[in-house]
Design a protein around this motif. Structure first.
Motif, PDB file in Angstrom:
ATOM      1  N   MET A   1       2.741   1.313  -8.839  1.00  0.00           N
ATOM      2  CA  MET A   1       3.936   0.586  -9.239  1.00  0.00           C
ATOM      3  C   MET A   1       3.664  -0.913  -9.128  1.00  0.00           C
ATOM      4  O   MET A   1       3.152  -1.377  -8.117  1.00  0.00           O
ATOM      5  CB  MET A   1       5.106   0.986  -8.346  1.00  0.00           C
ATOM      6  CG  MET A   1       6.389   0.254  -8.596  1.00  0.00           C
ATOM      7  SD  MET A   1       7.224   0.515 -10.175  1.00  0.00           S
ATOM      8  CE  MET A   1       7.511   2.248 -10.163  1.00  0.00           C
ATOM      9  N   ILE A   2       4.009  -1.635 -10.148  1.00  0.00           N
ATOM     10  CA  ILE A   2       3.878  -3.092 -10.136  1.00  0.00           C
ATOM     11  C   ILE A   2       5.119  -3.671  -9.469  1.00  0.00           C
ATOM     12  O   ILE A   2       6.245  -3.246  -9.738  1.00  0.00           O
ATOM     13  CB  ILE A   2       3.748  -3.628 -11.575  1.00  0.00           C
ATOM     14  CG1 ILE A   2       2.482  -3.095 -12.234  1.00  0.00           C
ATOM     15  CG2 ILE A   2       3.747  -5.143 -11.587  1.00  0.00           C
ATOM     16  CD1 ILE A   2       2.365  -3.442 -13.700  1.00  0.00           C
ATOM     17  N   ARG A   3       4.922  -4.650  -8.585  1.00  0.00           N
ATOM     18  CA  ARG A   3       6.030  -5.383  -7.945  1.00  0.00           C
ATOM     19  C   ARG A   3       6.066  -6.781  -8.547  1.00  0.00           C
ATOM     20  O   ARG A   3       5.085  -7.518  -8.468  1.00  0.00           O
ATOM     21  CB  ARG A   3       5.834  -5.472  -6.440  1.00  0.00           C
ATOM     22  CG  ARG A   3       5.859  -4.152  -5.708  1.00  0.00           C
ATOM     23  CD  ARG A   3       7.227  -3.618  -5.484  1.00  0.00           C
ATOM     24  NE  ARG A   3       7.924  -4.439  -4.489  1.00  0.00           N
ATOM     25  CZ  ARG A   3       9.166  -4.235  -4.114  1.00  0.00           C
ATOM     26  NH1 ARG A   3       9.860  -3.266  -4.640  1.00  0.00           N
ATOM     27  NH2 ARG A   3       9.730  -4.996  -3.220  1.00  0.00           N
ATOM     28  N   ILE A   4       7.186  -7.121  -9.150  1.00  0.00           N
ATOM     29  CA  ILE A   4       7.372  -8.431  -9.767  1.00  0.00           C
ATOM     30  C   ILE A   4       8.393  -9.198  -8.941  1.00  0.00           C
ATOM     31  O   ILE A   4       9.467  -8.672  -8.626  1.00  0.00           O
ATOM     32  CB  ILE A   4       7.858  -8.285 -11.227  1.00  0.00           C
ATOM     33  CG1 ILE A   4       6.792  -7.559 -12.052  1.00  0.00           C
ATOM     34  CG2 ILE A   4       8.197  -9.642 -11.824  1.00  0.00           C
ATOM     35  CD1 ILE A   4       7.228  -7.196 -13.452  1.00  0.00           C
ATOM     36  N   THR A   5       8.072 -10.435  -8.594  1.00  0.00           N
ATOM     37  CA  THR A   5       8.987 -11.256  -7.817  1.00  0.00           C
ATOM     38  C   THR A   5       9.834 -12.090  -8.767  1.00  0.00           C
ATOM     39  O   THR A   5       9.359 -13.067  -9.344  1.00  0.00           O
ATOM     40  CB  THR A   5       8.226 -12.162  -6.833  1.00  0.00           C
ATOM     41  OG1 THR A   5       7.451 -11.341  -5.956  1.00  0.00           O
ATOM     42  CG2 THR A   5       9.189 -13.005  -6.022  1.00  0.00           C
ATOM     43  N   CYS A   6      11.082 -11.699  -8.922  1.00  0.00           N
ATOM     44  CA  CYS A   6      12.031 -12.464  -9.724  1.00  0.00           C
ATOM     45  C   CYS A   6      12.395 -13.712  -8.925  1.00  0.00           C
ATOM     46  O   CYS A   6      12.743 -13.604  -7.748  1.00  0.00           O
ATOM     47  CB  CYS A   6      13.273 -11.626 -10.002  1.00  0.00           C
ATOM     48  SG  CYS A   6      14.594 -12.529 -10.833  1.00  0.00           S
ATOM     49  N   PRO A   7      12.306 -14.907  -9.534  1.00  0.00           N
ATOM     50  CA  PRO A   7      12.656 -16.121  -8.793  1.00  0.00           C
ATOM     51  C   PRO A   7      14.109 -16.138  -8.319  1.00  0.00           C
ATOM     52  O   PRO A   7      14.438 -16.831  -7.370  1.00  0.00           O
ATOM     53  CB  PRO A   7      12.412 -17.249  -9.796  1.00  0.00           C
ATOM     54  CG  PRO A   7      11.525 -16.675 -10.834  1.00  0.00           C
ATOM     55  CD  PRO A   7      11.824 -15.204 -10.868  1.00  0.00           C
TER      56      PRO A   7
ATOM     57  N   VAL B   1      -0.138  -8.501  -9.722  1.00  0.00           N
ATOM     58  CA  VAL B   1       0.650  -9.674 -10.087  1.00  0.00           C
ATOM     59  C   VAL B   1       0.146 -10.839  -9.239  1.00  0.00           C
ATOM     60  O   VAL B   1       0.159 -10.787  -8.012  1.00  0.00           O
ATOM     61  CB  VAL B   1       2.152  -9.415  -9.867  1.00  0.00           C
ATOM     62  CG1 VAL B   1       2.949 -10.684 -10.086  1.00  0.00           C
ATOM     63  CG2 VAL B   1       2.633  -8.313 -10.790  1.00  0.00           C
ATOM     64  N   LEU B   2      -0.318 -11.892  -9.920  1.00  0.00           N
ATOM     65  CA  LEU B   2      -0.910 -13.040  -9.229  1.00  0.00           C
ATOM     66  C   LEU B   2       0.108 -14.139  -8.964  1.00  0.00           C
ATOM     67  O   LEU B   2      -0.012 -14.863  -7.975  1.00  0.00           O
ATOM     68  CB  LEU B   2      -2.075 -13.588 -10.058  1.00  0.00           C
ATOM     69  CG  LEU B   2      -3.161 -12.563 -10.410  1.00  0.00           C
ATOM     70  CD1 LEU B   2      -4.150 -13.153 -11.399  1.00  0.00           C
ATOM     71  CD2 LEU B   2      -3.850 -12.075  -9.161  1.00  0.00           C
ATOM     72  N   ALA B   3       1.102 -14.285  -9.844  1.00  0.00           N
ATOM     73  CA  ALA B   3       2.131 -15.312  -9.665  1.00  0.00           C
ATOM     74  C   ALA B   3       3.319 -14.986 -10.571  1.00  0.00           C
ATOM     75  O   ALA B   3       3.171 -14.331 -11.592  1.00  0.00           O
ATOM     76  CB  ALA B   3       1.579 -16.693 -10.001  1.00  0.00           C
TER      77      ALA B   3
END
Length: 92
Positions: free
Chosen positions: A1-7, A78-80
């Protein structure tokens, strides 16, 4: 699962987002004078890079904002993450 950090919302699972496209493509500067070849390139032609790539993701099950993501497409790491106008290439 990819984790994306929403600003806006913080770290979330990929299934809260919808892939919204390649963030490296630039729309023709003057749409009225752009040639058919310019529009063909913008709409249809995409690179298929291995390694870090800039993408847009839409947080459809959250704040409904767009997020720019720098992701390694070979490992899905995810790098950034940041707002669409963020300069994430500096994070490489």
């Amino acid at each position: 699962m990819i984790r994306i950090t929403c600003p806006h919302c913080g770290p979330r699972d990929q299934d809260e987002f919808s892939y919204a496209g390649d963030a490296t493509k630039t729309r023709p500067a003057d749409p009225a004078t752009a040639s058919a070849a310019d529009w063909h390139d913008y709409v249809y032609l995409r690179d298929n890079p291995a390694g870090p790539h800039l993408e847009f993701w839409h947080h459809i099950h959250g704040c409904r904002r767009y997020v720019k993501v720098l992701r390694d497409v070979t490992s899905h790491q995810v790098l950034a993450c940041g707002w669409p106008d963020a300069d994430l290439e500096a994070a490489q």
